[in-house]
Design an enzyme around this catalytic site. Structure first.
Site, mmCIF file in Angstrom:
data_model
loop_
_atom_site.group_PDB
_atom_site.id
_atom_site.type_symbol
_atom_site.label_atom_id
_atom_site.label_comp_id
_atom_site.label_asym_id
_atom_site.label_seq_id
_atom_site.Cartn_x
_atom_site.Cartn_y
_atom_site.Cartn_z
ATOM 1 N N LYS A 182 36.708 52.017 41.781
ATOM 2 C CA LYS A 182 35.858 50.863 41.468
ATOM 3 C C LYS A 182 36.458 49.602 42.062
ATOM 4 C CE LYS A 182 35.615 47.879 38.191
ATOM 5 N NZ LYS A 182 35.135 46.729 38.993
ATOM 6 N N GLY B 35 45.438 44.701 38.483
ATOM 7 C CA GLY B 35 44.664 43.561 38.005
ATOM 8 C C GLY B 35 45.501 42.726 37.064
ATOM 9 N N SER B 36 44.817 42.036 36.162
ATOM 10 C CA SER B 36 45.512 41.106 35.272
ATOM 11 C C SER B 36 46.255 41.863 34.173
ATOM 12 C CB SER B 36 44.494 40.153 34.659
ATOM 13 O OG SER B 36 43.557 40.887 33.909
ATOM 14 N N THR B 37 47.268 41.219 33.628
ATOM 15 C CA THR B 37 48.039 41.828 32.555
ATOM 16 C C THR B 37 47.159 42.032 31.322
ATOM 17 O OG1 THR B 37 50.091 40.924 33.425
ATOM 18 C CG2 THR B 37 50.093 41.511 31.099
ATOM 19 N N VAL C 5 43.864 42.676 31.065
ATOM 20 C CA VAL C 5 43.010 43.865 31.190
ATOM 21 C C VAL C 5 43.875 45.124 31.283
ATOM 22 C CG1 VAL C 5 41.219 45.017 32.559
ATOM 23 C CG2 VAL C 5 41.103 42.547 32.210
ATOM 24 N N GLY C 6 45.018 45.009 31.947
ATOM 25 C CA GLY C 6 45.924 46.155 32.057
ATOM 26 C C GLY C 6 46.355 46.693 30.690
ATOM 27 N N GLU D 210 49.632 47.886 37.977
ATOM 28 C CA GLU D 210 50.195 46.822 38.823
ATOM 29 C C GLU D 210 49.561 45.535 38.347
ATOM 30 O OE1 GLU D 210 52.555 47.224 40.823
ATOM 31 O OE2 GLU D 210 52.490 49.269 41.582
ATOM 32 N N CYS E 212 49.711 38.629 43.817
ATOM 33 C CA CYS E 212 50.541 38.954 42.651
ATOM 34 C C CYS E 212 52.011 38.700 42.932
ATOM 35 C CB CYS E 212 50.310 40.398 42.250
ATOM 36 S SG CYS E 212 50.494 41.529 43.614
ATOM 37 N N GLU F 39 50.584 32.779 35.261
ATOM 38 C CA GLU F 39 50.185 33.082 36.633
ATOM 39 C C GLU F 39 48.960 32.226 36.962
ATOM 40 O OE1 GLU F 39 48.360 36.957 37.505
ATOM 41 O OE2 GLU F 39 49.719 37.107 39.189
HETATM 42 P P1 NAD Z 1 41.099 41.692 36.448
HETATM 43 O O1 NAD Z 1 42.094 42.284 35.504
HETATM 44 O O2 NAD Z 1 40.122 40.737 35.924
HETATM 45 O O3 NAD Z 1 40.250 42.851 37.138
HETATM 46 C C1 NAD Z 1 40.857 43.914 37.838
HETATM 47 C C2 NAD Z 1 39.881 45.079 37.889
HETATM 48 O O4 NAD Z 1 39.686 45.582 36.564
HETATM 49 C C3 NAD Z 1 38.492 44.694 38.397
HETATM 50 O O5 NAD Z 1 37.979 45.736 39.199
HETATM 51 C C4 NAD Z 1 37.698 44.573 37.119
HETATM 52 O O6 NAD Z 1 36.321 44.789 37.295
HETATM 53 C C5 NAD Z 1 38.308 45.679 36.270
HETATM 54 N N1 NAD Z 1 38.117 45.538 34.815
HETATM 55 C C6 NAD Z 1 37.824 44.414 34.116
HETATM 56 N N2 NAD Z 1 37.709 44.716 32.804
HETATM 57 C C7 NAD Z 1 37.926 46.048 32.671
HETATM 58 C C8 NAD Z 1 37.971 46.950 31.557
HETATM 59 N N3 NAD Z 1 37.743 46.520 30.309
HETATM 60 N N4 NAD Z 1 38.260 48.232 31.792
HETATM 61 C C9 NAD Z 1 38.513 48.675 33.042
HETATM 62 N N5 NAD Z 1 38.481 47.875 34.125
HETATM 63 C C10 NAD Z 1 38.196 46.565 33.952
HETATM 64 O O7 NAD Z 1 41.967 41.085 37.630
HETATM 65 P P2 NAD Z 1 41.440 40.275 38.905
HETATM 66 O O8 NAD Z 1 41.128 38.900 38.446
HETATM 67 O O9 NAD Z 1 40.417 41.053 39.646
HETATM 68 O O10 NAD Z 1 42.753 40.281 39.800
HETATM 69 C C11 NAD Z 1 43.751 39.357 39.687
HETATM 70 C C12 NAD Z 1 44.941 39.925 38.948
HETATM 71 O O11 NAD Z 1 45.428 41.100 39.601
HETATM 72 C C13 NAD Z 1 46.129 38.988 38.910
HETATM 73 O O12 NAD Z 1 46.689 38.965 37.621
HETATM 74 C C14 NAD Z 1 47.104 39.626 39.887
HETATM 75 O O13 NAD Z 1 48.454 39.299 39.671
HETATM 76 C C15 NAD Z 1 46.848 41.057 39.698
HETATM 77 N N6 NAD Z 1 47.335 41.803 40.856
HETATM 78 C C16 NAD Z 1 48.447 42.581 40.732
HETATM 79 C C17 NAD Z 1 48.955 43.267 41.826
HETATM 80 C C18 NAD Z 1 50.174 44.127 41.720
HETATM 81 O O14 NAD Z 1 50.331 44.993 42.560
HETATM 82 N N7 NAD Z 1 51.029 43.960 40.750
HETATM 83 C C19 NAD Z 1 48.298 43.194 43.032
HETATM 84 C C20 NAD Z 1 47.172 42.393 43.132
HETATM 85 C C21 NAD Z 1 46.695 41.718 42.021
#
Ligand code: NAD
Length: 454
Positions: free
Chosen positions: A156, A209-211, A213-214, A231, A265, A358
């Site tokens: 996705k 993604g974000s911490t 949501v992670g 990540e 990130c 961040e």
């Molecule tokens: P986000 O957490 O908002 O979204 C990431 C992904 O998760 C998107 O595809 C989103 O649609 C999906 N998502 C949202 N809610 C969800 C849920 N409830 N269940 C499952 N999936 C869901 O993050 P973002 O704003 O897209 O990205 C930015 C973040 O990503 C920053 O915090 C950045 O540091 C992090 N990031 C980390 C790395 C790394 O390797 N450590 C790399 C790139 C980005």
């Protein structure tokens, strides 16, 4: 009501590029069922044949590199130079893991009474959830080793940036990888992403993604004891000691944080400068920041483009209010586009949120540190631990500080964190597990032990 399509906006012009349908829960379930059905045949493809298909996939990406880069400039506002690198990185990652099917080597362990071997078995369907900041590289870091290890993949992309992922899936099909083995399913995180987490037939989640949501993803995976790689965010420190090549450190520092408009990130969004070198560093750094070319990302000279969305610009701007301790700023175009100039802050309060949260935009905070011990203490005063840099001419100090900083990816006299040959991932709230490097395919396998009595 849940939206059924998403208008993709060019962040440099604010015009609509195209509209992409968003999958429903039912469509997601159907895709997972197809991936599940495709798994046994893909698992049983002979290692050399799976390798050949992945090499063909890498070749198809290579041949389409300029097109992929142009799509990313339009969809994500990445500079054309960066976008070419990103398409090349996806190609390289696929080519690197094309060698893995023939090298998924287990062990033969000496035991009494028989022969003991370990086997790395694929998991089944892997669900990959990708953010918008580096759509091509991050997708490939997940799908390439997962496919190489014999899994099928449902991926996705982020709502904002689905276009290059959709194109990569087309290229996989053109290369001969069966359609249901690698599927890209654009959709909302709370619909498609959440379904990957909750669906019993998805055997593993790889989430970037974000911490915030992670943590939800990890909690959801716990319900199924489902393995998860995370990540997440970062607040990395760029530590500049007085004995460093200050000219080189200052010239490189803007690109260590403002690259991809700070939406990285690994952005070195805190710069820690040893007090005796602070004034000289700031003088050199100001010249370097004012020299960053912020312009139309399709321009070959562009070094920084716009932010991804109006919402992201609003979020970033909230850290630079009228009372913000701005030391100096670079430039940004007027007119349409989600522009934000490179901005340098010098907060006095160690608890200031610009030193801990961040920002994910072109904003950096610079602080003075008295000595090596304080540098390490301040660098580690963070919930995150993804990457960081150490600038010094003292080899012993470089090694001491590299060992002392709690982060997964450190560079000495360099700000680059990502090399596909080497493991990548975070300490603390920056994540769980590692991607890339030689061991990545093992993260998409179970280790089976077989004892044969003699
Ligand atoms: P986000 O957490 O908002 O979204 C990431 C992904 O998760 C998107 O595809 C989103 O649609 C999906 N998502 C949202 N809610 C969800 C849920 N409830 N269940 C499952 N999936 C869901 O993050 P973002 O704003 O897209 O990205 C930015 C973040 O990503 C920053 O915090 C950045 O540091 C992090 N990031 C980390 C790395 C790394 O390797 N450590 C790399 C790139 C980005």
């Amino acid at each position: 009501m849940t939206a059924t399509s998403h208008d993709v906006i060019n962040p440099a012009t604010e015009t609509v590029v195209t509209s992409v349908p968003l999958a429903s829960v039912e469509e997601t379930d159907a895709a997972i069922a197809r991936a599940r059905a495709a798994f046994p045949a893909w698992r049983d493809v002979a290692p050399g044949d799976r390798a050949r298909l992945l090499r063909r996939f890498a070749d198809a990406v290579d041949a389409d590199r300029e097109n992929l880069a142009r799509i990313e400039v339009e969809n994500a506002g990445h500079t054309i130079g960066n976008a070419r690198w990103e398409a090349g990185n996806a190609r390289d990652v696929i080519a690197y893991y094309a060698a893995a099917p023939e090298r998924l080597i287990g062990q033969q362990i000496p035991v009494p009474g028989g022969l003991d071997v370990t086997i790395h078995e694929p998991l089944g369907v892997v669900g990959a959830i990708v953010p918008w900041n580096f759509p091509m590289p991050i997708a490939s870091w997940a799908f390439a080793p997962a496919l190489a290890a014999g899994n099928t993949v449902v991926l996705k992309p982020a709502e904002l940036t689905p276009l290059t992922a959709i194109r990569l899936a087309e290229l996989a099909r053109e290369a001969g990888i069966p359609e249901d083995v690698f599927q890209v399913i654009p959709g909302a995180g709370t619909v498609v992403g959440q379904r990957f987490v909750d669906h019993p037939d998805v055997a593993k989640i790889v989430f970037t993604g974000s911490t915030a949501v992670g943590k939800q993803v990890m909690a959801g995976c716990a319900q199924h004891v489902k393995p998860v790689t995370l990540e997440l965010g970062g607040k990395s420190a760029n530590v500049v000691f007085a004995d460093a090549d200050l000219e080189a450190a200052a010239a490189a520092a803007p690109y260590g944080v403002f690259d991809n408009a700070g939406q990285d990130c690994c952005a070195r969004s805190r710069i820690l400068v040893e007090a005796s070198a602070y004034d000289r560093f700031m003088e050199l750094f100001e010249t370097a920041v004012r020299g960053v070319v912020v312009t139309d990302p399709a321009d070959e000279k562009a070094e920084m483009g716009p932010l991804i969305s109006a919402g992201q610009r609003e979020r970033v701007a909230s850290y630079v209010g009228s009372d913000a301790p701005v030391a100096f700023r670079g430039s940004a175009p007027d007119g349409p586009g989600f522009w934000f100039p490179p901005t340098v802050l010098t907060p006095d309060d160690p608890a200031d949120r610009v030193l801990h949260e961040e920002i994910f935009g072109p904003v950096v905070a610079v602080v003075r540190v008295a000595d090596e011990a304080e540098a390490v203490r301040v660098a580690n005063d963070s919930a995150f631990g993804l990457s960081g840099s150490i600038w010094t001419r003292d080899v012993g100090r470089a090694i001491r500080v590299s060992r002392a900083i709690e982060a997964g990816n450190l560079s000495v006299n360099s700000n680059s964190s990502v090399r596909y040959w080497t493991p990548f991932g975070g300490y603390k709230s920056s994540g769980l597990g590692r991607e890339l490097g030689p061991d990545a395919p093992l993260a998409f396998t179970e280790t089976k032990n077989v004892f044969i009595a003699t």
